[in-house]
Design a protein around this motif. Sequence first.
Motif, PDB file in Angstrom:
ATOM      1  N   THR A  63       0.676  -1.364  -0.081  1.00 48.80           N
ATOM      2  CA  THR A  63       0.006   0.056   0.070  1.00 48.80           C
ATOM      3  C   THR A  63       0.884   1.328  -0.015  1.00 48.80           C
ATOM      4  OG1 THR A  63      -0.109   0.483   2.204  1.00 48.80           O
ATOM      5  CG2 THR A  63      -1.688  -1.081   1.525  1.00 48.80           C
ATOM      6  N   LYS A  64       0.255   2.458  -0.568  1.00 56.17           N
ATOM      7  CA  LYS A  64       0.927   3.647  -0.321  1.00 56.17           C
ATOM      8  C   LYS A  64       0.215   4.070   0.731  1.00 56.17           C
ATOM      9  CE  LYS A  64       1.537   8.240  -2.439  1.00 56.17           C
ATOM     10  NZ  LYS A  64       1.151   8.984  -3.544  1.00 56.17           N
ATOM     11  N   ARG A  65       0.789   4.486   1.827  1.00 58.65           N
ATOM     12  CA  ARG A  65       0.029   5.187   3.011  1.00 58.65           C
ATOM     13  C   ARG A  65      -0.468   6.811   2.757  1.00 58.65           C
ATOM     14  NH1 ARG A  65       0.981   3.286   8.038  1.00 58.65           N
ATOM     15  NH2 ARG A  65       1.578   5.284   8.854  1.00 58.65           N
ATOM     16  N   ALA A  66      -1.561   6.986   3.423  1.00 59.92           N
ATOM     17  CA  ALA A  66      -2.387   8.275   3.180  1.00 59.92           C
ATOM     18  C   ALA A  66      -1.040   9.366   3.379  1.00 59.92           C
ATOM     19  CB  ALA A  66      -3.355   8.363   4.239  1.00 59.92           C
ATOM     20  N   THR A  67      -1.148  10.567   2.916  1.00 60.36           N
ATOM     21  CA  THR A  67      -0.247  11.586   3.051  1.00 60.36           C
ATOM     22  C   THR A  67      -0.621  12.316   4.301  1.00 60.36           C
ATOM     23  OG1 THR A  67      -1.529  13.016   1.577  1.00 60.36           O
ATOM     24  CG2 THR A  67       0.126  11.612   0.607  1.00 60.36           C
ATOM     25  N   HIS A  68      -1.581  12.224   4.928  1.00 61.60           N
ATOM     26  CA  HIS A  68      -1.711  12.946   6.160  1.00 61.60           C
ATOM     27  C   HIS A  68      -1.527  12.335   7.440  1.00 61.60           C
ATOM     28  CE1 HIS A  68      -5.593  10.670   5.666  1.00 61.60           C
ATOM     29  NE2 HIS A  68      -5.540  10.620   7.111  1.00 61.60           N
TER      30      HIS A  68
ATOM     31  N   GLY B 295       2.579   8.934   3.185  1.00 61.13           N
ATOM     32  CA  GLY B 295       2.724   8.703   1.866  1.00 61.13           C
ATOM     33  C   GLY B 295       4.149   7.680   1.394  1.00 61.13           C
TER      34      GLY B 295
ATOM     35  N   SER C  74      -9.551   5.196   3.019  1.00 60.96           N
ATOM     36  CA  SER C  74      -8.970   6.282   2.690  1.00 60.96           C
ATOM     37  C   SER C  74      -8.308   7.159   3.726  1.00 60.96           C
ATOM     38  CB  SER C  74      -9.798   7.135   2.026  1.00 60.96           C
ATOM     39  OG  SER C  74     -10.903   7.594   2.621  1.00 60.96           O
TER      40      SER C  74
ATOM     41  N   ASP D 201      -3.782   5.007   0.613  1.00 64.88           N
ATOM     42  CA  ASP D 201      -3.866   6.040  -0.831  1.00 64.88           C
ATOM     43  C   ASP D 201      -4.272   4.939  -1.811  1.00 64.88           C
ATOM     44  OD1 ASP D 201      -4.070   8.554  -2.148  1.00 64.88           O
ATOM     45  OD2 ASP D 201      -2.392   7.430  -3.263  1.00 64.88           O
ATOM     46  N   THR D 202      -3.196   4.128  -1.790  1.00 60.59           N
ATOM     47  CA  THR D 202      -3.470   3.278  -3.017  1.00 60.59           C
ATOM     48  C   THR D 202      -2.855   1.840  -2.575  1.00 60.59           C
ATOM     49  OG1 THR D 202      -2.506   4.962  -4.479  1.00 60.59           O
ATOM     50  CG2 THR D 202      -2.505   2.673  -5.397  1.00 60.59           C
TER      51      THR D 202
END
Length: 231
Positions: A89-94, A100, A169, A173-174
């Motif tokens: 996964t790509k971690r959420a940027t916040h 990220g 979310s 992120d992804t």
Amino acid sequence: MENAARMNSTITLNQSAILAPQTRQSPMRPLSRNWLVQRFSLSPSHNYDERVIQRATDAMKRQVGSELRPAAVMIALAERNGELHVLLTKRATHLKHHPGQISFPGGKVENSDQDIVETAIREMEEEIGVCTNRDDLLGCLASLPTVSGYLVTPVIAFVDPSYTPVIDSNEVDTLFEVPLAQFLRRKAIRKQPFLVRGNTYDIYAMSYQEHLIWGVTAQILHALSRQLSLN
């Protein structure tokens, strides 16, 4: 547990040195579930880099009264046409920790968790909606301390390749997959110097398509690749 296009402002990493060699290497043969079960069971475990562990230990010493908090990540493997793929996964940027960055699904142990395996299973389902059970468990790697104050245990399990992801979310992120064979290529995961708050450290890193996989995630994958090494 960062996309190549976005790095934390306190970190400088020479990503071109990582990206260039990977595009010239030919992929290995596909690796199946049966192959992995036999290889993992018969191969001795591989320890983490002592300098990585020392860096995490030193970071904890600077936090008076702090103790490592138990956590787990799930190395989820889906087999398609006889080839295993790793879910990342790509971690959420916040997020506060590692925003990220590329990581495995995972998180801290909750009081309601029966054990570390349940933590990994629960976190994966909460973050990406992918389920597994103990019957599909392969095993665990050694626990790894992190500079963010966690003692992370990687759990390895197989998942149904026909899964339908449900991404949270707030955490992710992804979601994407990488063939396991990509991590087992010779020198696929290599040490790279990077600058953090004025200090230079060597970390493990590799690229896959537009993703830069580094830090704790790369360290775990490097340990797994050494244990399964074909070279």
